[in-house]
Design a protein around this motif. Structure first.
Motif, PDB file in Angstrom:
ATOM      1  N   GLN A  37       1.179  -0.842   0.096  1.00 18.73           N
ATOM      2  CA  GLN A  37      -0.117   0.141  -0.278  1.00 18.73           C
ATOM      3  C   GLN A  37       0.840   1.692  -0.397  1.00 18.73           C
ATOM      4  OE1 GLN A  37      -3.740   0.453   2.484  1.00 18.73           O
ATOM      5  NE2 GLN A  37      -3.824  -2.120   2.250  1.00 18.73           N
ATOM      6  N   CYS A  38       0.711   1.354   1.142  1.00 21.71           N
ATOM      7  CA  CYS A  38       2.067   2.805   1.431  1.00 21.71           C
ATOM      8  C   CYS A  38       3.019   2.849   0.535  1.00 21.71           C
ATOM      9  CB  CYS A  38       1.849   3.816   2.283  1.00 21.71           C
ATOM     10  SG  CYS A  38       2.793   3.059   3.564  1.00 21.71           S
ATOM     11  N   GLY A  39       3.923   1.521   1.234  1.00 22.20           N
ATOM     12  CA  GLY A  39       5.908   1.185   0.613  1.00 22.20           C
ATOM     13  C   GLY A  39       6.136   1.870   1.696  1.00 22.20           C
ATOM     14  N   LYS A  40       5.592   2.060   3.147  1.00 17.46           N
ATOM     15  CA  LYS A  40       7.016   3.580   3.861  1.00 17.46           C
ATOM     16  C   LYS A  40       7.693   1.836   4.205  1.00 17.46           C
ATOM     17  CE  LYS A  40       4.203   7.207   4.436  1.00 17.46           C
ATOM     18  NZ  LYS A  40       3.327   7.885   5.574  1.00 17.46           N
ATOM     19  N   CYS A  41       7.057   0.386   4.843  1.00 15.71           N
ATOM     20  CA  CYS A  41       7.824  -0.268   5.167  1.00 15.71           C
ATOM     21  C   CYS A  41       8.425  -1.437   4.656  1.00 15.71           C
ATOM     22  CB  CYS A  41       6.661  -1.294   5.691  1.00 15.71           C
ATOM     23  SG  CYS A  41       5.500  -1.611   4.610  1.00 15.71           S
ATOM     24  N   ALA A  42       8.859  -1.340   3.564  1.00 11.94           N
ATOM     25  CA  ALA A  42       9.643  -1.511   2.491  1.00 11.94           C
ATOM     26  C   ALA A  42      11.071  -1.266   2.632  1.00 11.94           C
ATOM     27  CB  ALA A  42       8.987  -0.920   0.913  1.00 11.94           C
ATOM     28  N   CYS A  43      11.558  -1.281   3.419  1.00 12.21           N
ATOM     29  CA  CYS A  43      12.952  -1.023   3.822  1.00 12.21           C
ATOM     30  C   CYS A  43      13.107  -1.974   5.463  1.00 12.21           C
ATOM     31  CB  CYS A  43      13.212   0.582   4.333  1.00 12.21           C
ATOM     32  SG  CYS A  43      14.742   1.238   3.239  1.00 12.21           S
ATOM     33  N   VAL A  44      12.256  -1.632   5.965  1.00 11.54           N
ATOM     34  CA  VAL A  44      12.034  -2.723   7.487  1.00 11.54           C
ATOM     35  C   VAL A  44      12.190  -4.502   6.792  1.00 11.54           C
ATOM     36  CG1 VAL A  44      11.296  -3.142   9.634  1.00 11.54           C
ATOM     37  CG2 VAL A  44      11.692  -1.271   8.999  1.00 11.54           C
ATOM     38  N   ALA A  45      10.726  -4.410   5.587  1.00 13.38           N
ATOM     39  CA  ALA A  45      10.397  -5.260   5.455  1.00 13.38           C
ATOM     40  C   ALA A  45      11.778  -6.361   5.028  1.00 13.38           C
ATOM     41  CB  ALA A  45       9.137  -5.121   4.577  1.00 13.38           C
ATOM     42  N   LYS A  46      12.452  -5.337   3.904  1.00 11.06           N
ATOM     43  CA  LYS A  46      13.557  -6.104   3.036  1.00 11.06           C
ATOM     44  C   LYS A  46      14.783  -6.639   4.256  1.00 11.06           C
ATOM     45  CE  LYS A  46      13.213  -2.977  -1.188  1.00 11.06           C
ATOM     46  NZ  LYS A  46      13.118  -2.154  -1.834  1.00 11.06           N
ATOM     47  N   GLN A  47      14.900  -5.683   4.632  1.00 12.88           N
ATOM     48  CA  GLN A  47      15.941  -5.876   6.054  1.00 12.88           C
ATOM     49  C   GLN A  47      15.061  -7.086   6.850  1.00 12.88           C
ATOM     50  OE1 GLN A  47      18.707  -4.387   6.534  1.00 12.88           O
ATOM     51  NE2 GLN A  47      19.326  -6.067   7.739  1.00 12.88           N
ATOM     52  N   VAL A  48      14.124  -6.959   7.364  1.00 14.26           N
ATOM     53  CA  VAL A  48      13.531  -8.652   7.903  1.00 14.26           C
ATOM     54  C   VAL A  48      14.115  -9.786   7.118  1.00 14.26           C
ATOM     55  CG1 VAL A  48      11.750 -10.116   8.612  1.00 14.26           C
ATOM     56  CG2 VAL A  48      12.293  -7.001   9.342  1.00 14.26           C
ATOM     57  N   VAL A  49      13.646  -9.582   5.464  1.00  8.86           N
ATOM     58  CA  VAL A  49      13.827 -10.983   4.800  1.00  8.86           C
ATOM     59  C   VAL A  49      15.333 -11.335   4.377  1.00  8.86           C
ATOM     60  CG1 VAL A  49      13.666 -11.613   2.191  1.00  8.86           C
ATOM     61  CG2 VAL A  49      11.886 -10.488   3.256  1.00  8.86           C
TER      62      VAL A  49
END
Ligand code: FES
Length: 56
Positions: A37-49
């Motif tokens: 959706q907003c995409g703001k979490c992409a950085c953290v999500a990528k890091q967790v992955v």
């Protein structure tokens, strides 16, 4: 903790998706809906992955 508030996705759910077979950020995004959706979490999500993939 919640990584993605828009979709209500937690870091646990991201790890779970990887344990169940996802092997890239893209696959995790498709499986969990994280950062679609907003995409703001992409950085953290990528890091967790990245962290999870390097642990297994
Ligand atoms: Fe993840 Fe908005 S917080 S898409």
């Amino acid at each position: 903790m919640y990584v993605c508030l828009c979709q209500g996705v937690t870091d646990g759910q991201i790890r779970e998706a990887i344990y169940e077979g996802c092997c890239s950020y893209r696959e995790v995004r498709e499986a969990t809906g994280v950062a679609t959706q907003c995409g703001k979490c992409a950085c953290v999500a990528k890091q967790v992955v990245r962290d999870t993939l390097s642990d297994i």
